[in-house]
Write a protein that holds these residues in place. Structure first.
Motif, PDB file in Angstrom:
ATOM      1  N   LYS A  93      59.461  41.102-105.714  1.00  0.00           N
ATOM      2  CA  LYS A  93      60.057  40.222-104.710  1.00  0.00           C
ATOM      3  C   LYS A  93      61.572  40.329-104.818  1.00  0.00           C
ATOM      4  N   LYS A  94      62.213  40.642-103.700  1.00  0.00           N
ATOM      5  CA  LYS A  94      63.668  40.739-103.671  1.00  0.00           C
ATOM      6  C   LYS A  94      64.145  40.179-102.343  1.00  0.00           C
ATOM      7  N   ASP A  95      64.857  39.054-102.415  1.00  0.00           N
ATOM      8  CA  ASP A  95      65.310  38.346-101.217  1.00  0.00           C
ATOM      9  C   ASP A  95      64.108  38.032-100.331  1.00  0.00           C
ATOM     10  N   ASN A  96      64.131  38.494 -99.089  1.00  0.00           N
ATOM     11  CA  ASN A  96      63.032  38.228 -98.151  1.00  0.00           C
ATOM     12  C   ASN A  96      62.117  39.438 -97.995  1.00  0.00           C
ATOM     13  N   VAL A 123      55.389  63.594-105.920  1.00  0.00           N
ATOM     14  CA  VAL A 123      55.618  62.645-104.831  1.00  0.00           C
ATOM     15  C   VAL A 123      56.285  61.422-105.445  1.00  0.00           C
ATOM     16  N   THR A 124      57.336  60.931-104.801  1.00  0.00           N
ATOM     17  CA  THR A 124      57.941  59.652-105.186  1.00  0.00           C
ATOM     18  C   THR A 124      58.045  58.797-103.937  1.00  0.00           C
ATOM     19  N   SER A 125      57.881  57.507-104.130  1.00  0.00           N
ATOM     20  CA  SER A 125      57.940  56.595-103.000  1.00  0.00           C
ATOM     21  C   SER A 125      58.667  55.324-103.416  1.00  0.00           C
ATOM     22  N   ASP A 126      59.696  54.985-102.663  1.00  0.00           N
ATOM     23  CA  ASP A 126      60.440  53.744-102.849  1.00  0.00           C
ATOM     24  C   ASP A 126      60.441  53.027-101.509  1.00  0.00           C
ATOM     25  N   LEU A 127      59.667  51.949-101.422  1.00  0.00           N
ATOM     26  CA  LEU A 127      59.496  51.226-100.160  1.00  0.00           C
ATOM     27  C   LEU A 127      60.089  49.837-100.244  1.00  0.00           C
ATOM     28  N   ILE A 128      60.624  49.372 -99.135  1.00  0.00           N
ATOM     29  CA  ILE A 128      61.020  47.978 -98.988  1.00  0.00           C
ATOM     30  C   ILE A 128      60.243  47.466 -97.783  1.00  0.00           C
ATOM     31  N   VAL A 129      59.406  46.460 -98.023  1.00  0.00           N
ATOM     32  CA  VAL A 129      58.516  45.940 -96.983  1.00  0.00           C
ATOM     33  C   VAL A 129      58.660  44.431 -96.869  1.00  0.00           C
ATOM     34  N   LYS A 130      58.238  43.877 -95.737  1.00  0.00           N
ATOM     35  CA  LYS A 130      58.384  42.436 -95.465  1.00  0.00           C
ATOM     36  C   LYS A 130      57.319  41.582 -96.147  1.00  0.00           C
ATOM     37  N   SER A 131      56.140  42.116 -96.353  1.00  0.00           N
ATOM     38  CA  SER A 131      55.090  41.360 -97.038  1.00  0.00           C
ATOM     39  C   SER A 131      54.514  42.250 -98.127  1.00  0.00           C
ATOM     40  N   PRO A 132      53.850  41.678 -99.118  1.00  0.00           N
ATOM     41  CA  PRO A 132      53.336  42.496-100.227  1.00  0.00           C
ATOM     42  C   PRO A 132      52.468  43.644 -99.726  1.00  0.00           C
ATOM     43  N   TRP A 133      52.772  44.829-100.168  1.00  0.00           N
ATOM     44  CA  TRP A 133      52.047  46.036 -99.793  1.00  0.00           C
ATOM     45  C   TRP A 133      50.799  46.108-100.635  1.00  0.00           C
ATOM     46  N   SER A 162      58.075  50.177-111.346  1.00  0.00           N
ATOM     47  CA  SER A 162      58.531  48.793-111.461  1.00  0.00           C
ATOM     48  C   SER A 162      58.239  48.216-112.834  1.00  0.00           C
ATOM     49  N   ASN A 163      57.168  48.717-113.471  1.00  0.00           N
ATOM     50  CA  ASN A 163      56.786  48.182-114.775  1.00  0.00           C
ATOM     51  C   ASN A 163      56.338  49.273-115.755  1.00  0.00           C
ATOM     52  N   ASP A 164      56.489  50.541-115.378  1.00  0.00           N
ATOM     53  CA  ASP A 164      56.135  51.707-116.194  1.00  0.00           C
ATOM     54  C   ASP A 164      54.647  51.822-116.525  1.00  0.00           C
ATOM     55  N   LYS A 165      53.781  51.162-115.765  1.00  0.00           N
ATOM     56  CA  LYS A 165      52.344  51.341-115.975  1.00  0.00           C
ATOM     57  C   LYS A 165      51.929  52.681-115.396  1.00  0.00           C
ATOM     58  N   LYS A 166      50.918  53.277-116.020  1.00  0.00           N
ATOM     59  CA  LYS A 166      50.434  54.587-115.597  1.00  0.00           C
ATOM     60  C   LYS A 166      48.928  54.542-115.365  1.00  0.00           C
ATOM     61  N   ALA A 167      48.488  55.377-114.434  1.00  0.00           N
ATOM     62  CA  ALA A 167      47.066  55.555-114.166  1.00  0.00           C
ATOM     63  C   ALA A 167      46.828  57.043-114.000  1.00  0.00           C
ATOM     64  N   SER A 168      45.667  57.520-114.421  1.00  0.00           N
ATOM     65  CA  SER A 168      45.393  58.950-114.286  1.00  0.00           C
ATOM     66  C   SER A 168      44.045  59.172-113.617  1.00  0.00           C
TER      67      SER A 168
END
Length: 176
Positions: A93-96, A123-133, A162-168
């Motif tokens: 959560k960042k601002d609105n 692939v890298t993805s950095d998104l800013i969205v209005k509601s939780p994705w 965001s938290n360095d968690k990984k999945a494989s």
């Protein structure tokens, strides 16, 4: 002794007031949205960070909209596409708005499990969205020209930056 269809032995008969029941139901239906709105928002995803699926595909049109390949056998020199869904990533959560920061690494392992090719941040993805994705997928295109015929495992490692968690997730493939 005669029983009416609405009265069982030992039970108390409730007065029949359809208007009262209907009024009570209307009040509940009216107040329910107000009650739910007062609750704190749910977490964007309560599940553990993980892959939901990984498929070889011919085309991808969006989340959950793809045409799956019939087999995991491909001719040498062909190009393949892989569709990967992930879940449980963090929405910061960042601002609105909310931020999502994800990346994907690729490992190609031989039939003995030895890593022959490793590519970070395919692939890298950095998104800013209005509601939780909530729904997220990666599409990876891979050129098989460099690999000799044989059996391999494609290993995908997703990182929630965001938290360095990984999945494989591993996918077996054969090149002929």
């Amino acid at each position: 002794m005669t029983l009416s269809p609405n009265h069982a032995p030992g039970s108390r008969r409730l007065p029949s007031r359809p208007g009262t029941v209907l009024a009570g139901l209307c009040i509940v239906l009216f107040l329910l949205p107000l009650f739910l709105a007062a609750l704190p928002p749910l977490a964007a995803s309560a599940s553990e960070f993980s892959f939901l699926k990984g498929l070889f595909v011919r085309e991808v049109k969006g989340y959950g909209m793809y045409t799956e390949e019939q087999s995991s056998r491909f001719e040498k020199g062909s190009r393949i596409s892989v569709y990967l869904e992930i879940d449980g990533f963090q929405n910061l959560k960042k601002d609105n708005a909310y931020e999502v920061h994800l990346s994907l690494d690729l490992l190609v392992k031989d039939d003995k499990g030895n890593v022959g090719i490793e590519q970070k941040d395919v692939v890298t993805s950095d998104l800013i969205v209005k509601s939780p994705w909530r729904d997220f997928f990666f599409t990876v295109n891979i050129d098989l020209a460099e690999l000799p015929p044989g059996k391999y495992t494609l290993g995908f490692v997703a990182t929630d930056r965001s938290n360095d968690k990984k999945a494989s997730h591993d996918m077996d493939i054969e090149i002929y």
